[in-house]
Structures are given as structure tokens and as C-alpha cells.
Design an enzyme around this catalytic site. Structure first.
Site, PDB file in Angstrom:
ATOM      1  N   TRP A   1       2.170   1.673  -3.460  1.00 40.59           N
ATOM      2  CA  TRP A   1       1.118   2.161  -4.353  1.00 40.59           C
ATOM      3  C   TRP A   1       1.043   3.684  -4.322  1.00 40.59           C
ATOM      4  CZ3 TRP A   1      -3.208   5.102  -3.230  1.00 40.59           C
ATOM      5  CH2 TRP A   1      -4.142   5.233  -4.251  1.00 40.59           C
ATOM      6  N   HIS A   2       1.281   4.275  -3.159  1.00 46.06           N
ATOM      7  CA  HIS A   2       1.157   5.716  -3.034  1.00 46.06           C
ATOM      8  C   HIS A   2       2.233   6.458  -3.817  1.00 46.06           C
ATOM      9  CE1 HIS A   2      -1.711   5.012   0.258  1.00 46.06           C
ATOM     10  NE2 HIS A   2      -2.059   6.264   0.085  1.00 46.06           N
ATOM     11  N   GLY A   3       3.409   5.918  -3.905  1.00 47.39           N
ATOM     12  CA  GLY A   3       4.455   6.649  -4.600  1.00 47.39           C
ATOM     13  C   GLY A   3       5.660   5.790  -4.892  1.00 47.39           C
TER      14      GLY A   3
ATOM     15  N   PHE B   1      -0.590  10.554  -7.213  1.00 49.37           N
ATOM     16  CA  PHE B   1      -0.608   9.105  -7.022  1.00 49.37           C
ATOM     17  C   PHE B   1      -1.466   8.407  -8.039  1.00 49.37           C
ATOM     18  CE2 PHE B   1      -0.243  10.765  -2.488  1.00 49.37           C
ATOM     19  CZ  PHE B   1       1.124  10.808  -2.566  1.00 49.37           C
TER      20      PHE B   1
ATOM     21  N   GLY C   1       0.815  -1.202   0.000  1.00 49.42           N
ATOM     22  CA  GLY C   1       0.000   0.000   0.000  1.00 49.42           C
ATOM     23  C   GLY C   1       0.850   1.254   0.000  1.00 49.42           C
TER      24      GLY C   1
END
Length: 470
Positions: free
Chosen positions: A324-326, A470, A321
Site C-alpha cells: 500500500w505504501h508504494g 503514497f 500494508g
């Protein structure tokens, strides 16, 4: 086009008017949504529209083949769809990060390798519409969602412009039936939509942007110039800035959908009131946290294979997770901290007695205080552009200096206003909304006009929404 600009307001008003005029013509109203969404996206970068349209068409065909297949062929079609979506995400979002990390790793081993130039540009919203596509493919495979009636319907689901750039991540089984049904418009839904857009703009322009310009950006750009107390205030400032920014964007998206007779899922529920980290993730970015639970944590085994495996699954879910954000190691560290924190929380919950201390008021207050500060600590790594900056922020806080000439009355006032907005009793917000919704249209228009004038004076510079990256 930005969600907080006048051009978006005019665009939304035009689309809403046309959509209502075409309400009785199903194909035409869905086609309008697709055309409006593609036009909205093309204004950011017309080239990236090719990726959005290409993935949409390919996924629709693959899932149609999946739905008509049996046995291993179904799994192969699903694998093809998932590989396509994750492959596109890897190439367009993580290529530069992966090549840079490999190059740095080889350099640490004494191997001088020229870095490959694989930065293909970042398509806005790619993480969000890829997750929407994955949701559709997996749910059709599991039998939880019927395939879209047409490519047009599926394109509308993937590209719906209020949620396209930064969510909420809608489930296909919730959104597609709304396209098939005749839209219902009523004054109450319209009033709620306008109220949410207004609240979202206030959060973004009056609170998040002001905190960013006058406190957060300055502290994270050069933490060594500020005292420990000022840097700590900057961390608190970012804690509320990112909430006001992202929840404000979610409010605008949900409100915009309501004006079109469509419903998007709730994405925030006052997360800093949480008394545990687990509760925080039930309240923060709800559409993502439930996505990670349903499509990653549970398939990994969830809590069905013993405590140790549960802790590992929690850690891996949040680690991914974070990524996924960056595309950066600071985001990985942020995810790892939350994963470790969730594992510790789960272990503590397993050991405590049924009559837990956290059920008492002092226990809830202590749990809320600890949860808030752990989340704020993690935000340092999320906001910092590098580990060096994160270390500098933490080191400066640890020094303990208390002078604060840079905390002007305006900065303190905006920070307190952001916190007050979050911690006000729930029924106060509900009462204000109910009064706005029940007010006559001229009164609503007057409030919106006054707010627009006030916000235009506050918005001295254009600041993109944080989650657009994002």
C-alpha cells in the site's frame, strides 16, 4: 499547494473565516468544504480531480443501493464498490509496477517482451481517499455506519482537504455526524489547532527537511562515499526524518480541522518509545494500523484460528500494508520484515511467563532498544530506491569504519534535537501547549509571527512531504 507554504496558511484562514460565517447554514457550510477541497486538489492536477469526483459519486450510489438491498444483493453491491475502489487504485498506482514486474519476470525466463506503457500518472492522495471510501462501504454493509444523508456530505467526507493528501484516515461514522451537527468554536480549540500547526511546521521545516538535505539524501544517494558511522547516522537520520515529516503533516491536518470545528483522529503517539514491535504499530500511523487490523487482519481470521494462522495473518497484513505504501519491491520487503517481526513478537509473547522480564525497567529498556533498531533497519528498505542501494547501505555499516568528517555540528545538533523532541517527558509538551492555548490572542500571534520568520529563513528549498507520494 503545499501544507507548509504561506499559500496554504492564507487558504486555510479564508476557508475558516467563511466556514464560521456559514456555521448556521448546514448545506452552505458543507458545500464550502467540498468546494474548497476540490479547489485544493485541482491545484495539484485538475485532471485527477475527475477520478476523485467520479469515485465519490459512484461509491455513494453503490452504497445507497447496498443499504436498500437484502441478502446476496447486499454482498454484490458491496463487491461492486470494493472492486471499483481497488480497481482504481490498481490502475493508477500499480499499473506501471505490475507491467514492469511481469516484463522483468518474462525476461528472466528468456522471453523478450516489450514493456507496456501503462504509467497513467499518480493522483495525489489516492491511497488515502480510496481507503476512506472502502471504510464507508464496509461499515455501512456491517451496519456500523449510517449512509450519508446526501452526496454533498459524502463528498465532504472523502475530499476534506486537511486529510485528503496524506490522512489521517478518518472513519465515516466519526466524521459524518460532525457535518450534521452545528459546529462549536471556542478559543481553546482554536489555540490547540494553531499550536498543532506550529509544531507540525517546526517538525517539517526545521527538523525533517534539514536532516534530509544535509544527511539522509546524501548518504542514500552514494553510501560508498561515507564511513560506516556516517551511514549509520544517515539511517538514524531517516528514522527521525520520516517521523518528523509525517507526524508534522498529521499535526497540520488535525490542527487545520480544529480551526473548522472538526476533529480528526490522532495518528502518532511517540512511536519510538515503544518497547515491542506490536506497541510500535499501536503508536505509528495509528489510523492506518487500525484500518489494517479492522478491515484486513480480523477478516483474515485474526488470532481466532490458532497460533500458526495468526502468524500468517500478521505477515500477510503487513505485506499488503507495505505494498500500500508504494509500488515497489523494496516496500514489499519493508512490509514483509514488519510482518515477520510481528509474528516473532506474538510467538514470544505466547511463550513468556506472566511475570515477564519486559515488565522490569531493564527489560523495557532492552525492548525499546531492540524495537528501535529493528524499525530503523526496516526503514533502510523503505527509503532506498532499490535493493542494490539497500545492500550498499548495509554493507557499508558492516565495515565498521568510524571516521566522520561529514557529521558537522549542525547535522549532529539537528539529529539530537529531533531525538530530544521525541523523548522529552510527555508533560513538558502538554505544559507548553497549555501555556500557548491560555495566552492572549496578541501573544499567540507574536509567537506565530516569530516562528514564521524563523522557518522562512530555514526553508531554503521546497521539500514535499514524504507521504504525499503514497
Amino acid at each position: 499547494m503545499s501544507y507548509q507554504g504561506l499559500d496554504y496558511v492564507l487558504f486555510l484562514a479564508a476557508v475558516a473565516l467563511l466556514f464560521r460565517l456559514l456555521a448556521a447554514r448546514r448545506t452552505l457550510r458543507v458545500a464550502l468544504l467540498v468546494a474548497a477541497s476540490y479547489a485544493f486538489y485541482a491545484l495539484a492536477n485538475p485532471v485527477h480531480l475527475v477520478l476523485l469526483a467520479g469515485l465519490t459519486g459512484a461509491d455513494w450510489l453503490l452504497v445507497r443501493a447496498l443499504h436498500g438491498a437484502t441478502g446476496r444483493r447486499r454482498r454484490r453491491w458491496l463487491a461492486a464498490a470494493v472492486t471499483l475502489d481497488l480497481g482504481a487504485l490498481a490502475v493508477f498506482k500499480y499499473a506501471a509496477f505490475l507491467t514492469g514486474s511481469v516484463t522483468a519476470g518474462l525476461a528472466a525466463l528468456g522471453l523478450d517482451v516489450a514493456p507496456a506503457a501503462l504509467d497513467l500518472g499518480f493522483p495525489l492522495g489516492v491511497s488515502f481517499y480510496v481507503f476512506s471510501s472502502l471504510t464507508y462501504s464496509i461499515d455501512v454493509y456491517r451496519g456500523r455506519c449510517a449512509p450519508a444523508d446526501s452526496l454533498l456530505d459524502y463528498a465532504a467526507y472523502v475530499s476534506f482537504f486537511p486529510k485528503l493528501i496524506a490522512g489521517p484516515i478518518a472513519r465515516a461514522r466519526q466524521f459524518l455526524p460532525q457535518l450534521a451537527a452545528a459546529p462549536r468554536f471556542d478559543d481553546a480549540a482554536t489555540g490547540r489547532g494553531l499550536f498543532l500547526i506550529l509544531v507540525g511546521l517546526v517538525k517539517k521545516v526545521a527538523l525533517a527537511d534539514d536532516l534530509g538535505r544535509n544527511l539522509v539524501d546524501r548518504v542514500f544517494d552514494a553510501p560508498q562515499r561515507y564511513s560506516s558511522f556516517e551511514v549509520l547516522a544517515g539511517v538514524y537520520g531517516y528514522t527521525f526524518q520520516i517521523y518528523c515529516d509525517f507526524s508534522g503533516l498529521a499535526d497540520i491536518a488535525i490542527g487545520s480541522a480544529l480551526l473548522l470545528g472538526l476533529v480528526l483522529p490522532r495518528n502518532f503517539d511517540l512511536p519510538y518509545r515503544a518497547t515491542s514491535l506490536q506497541e510500535f504499530w499501536h503508536r505509528w500511523h495509528i489510523s492506518l494500523s487500525t484500518w489494517l487490523r479492522d478491515y484486513l487482519y480480523i477478516p483474515l481470521g485474526g488470532n481466532r484460528r490458532g497460533p500458526l494462522r495468526t502468524y500468517v495473518n500478521l505477515f500477510l497484513t503487513m505485506l499488503l500494508g507495505g505494498l500500500w505504501h508504494g509500488a515497489g519491491w523494496t516496500f514489499v520487503a519493508w512490509g514483509a520484515l514488519h510482518g515477520a517481526g510481528l509474528a516473532v513478537t506474538r510467538a514470544f509473547q505466547r511463550r513468556r511467563r506472566p511475570a515477564a522480564r519486559s515488565a522490569t525497567l531493564p527489560g523495557r529498556l532492552l525492548g525499546g532498544l531492540l524495537t528501535f533498531h529493528f524499525v530503523a533497519l526496516c526503514w533502510i528498505f523503505f527509503r532506498a530506491p532499490s535493493f542494490d542501494v539497500a545492500r550498499a547501505v548495509l554493507a557499508r555499516i558492516a565495515e565498521g569504519s568510524t571516521y566522520a568528517p561529514n557529521l558537522t555540528p549542525r547535522v549532529v545538533g539537528v539529529l539530537l534535537a529531533a531525538a530530544l523532541l521525541h523523548y522529552l517527558p510527555r508533560d513538558w509538551h502538554a505544559r507548553v501547549r497549555a501555556r500557548f492555548v491560555s495566552a492572549p490572542a496578541p501573544a499567540q500571534a507574536a509567537v506565530l509571527f516569530a516562528a514564521a520568520v524563523a522557518l522562512s529563513r530555514l526553508a531554503t528549498t521546497f521539500v514535499p512531504f514524504i507521504y504525499q507520494q503514497f
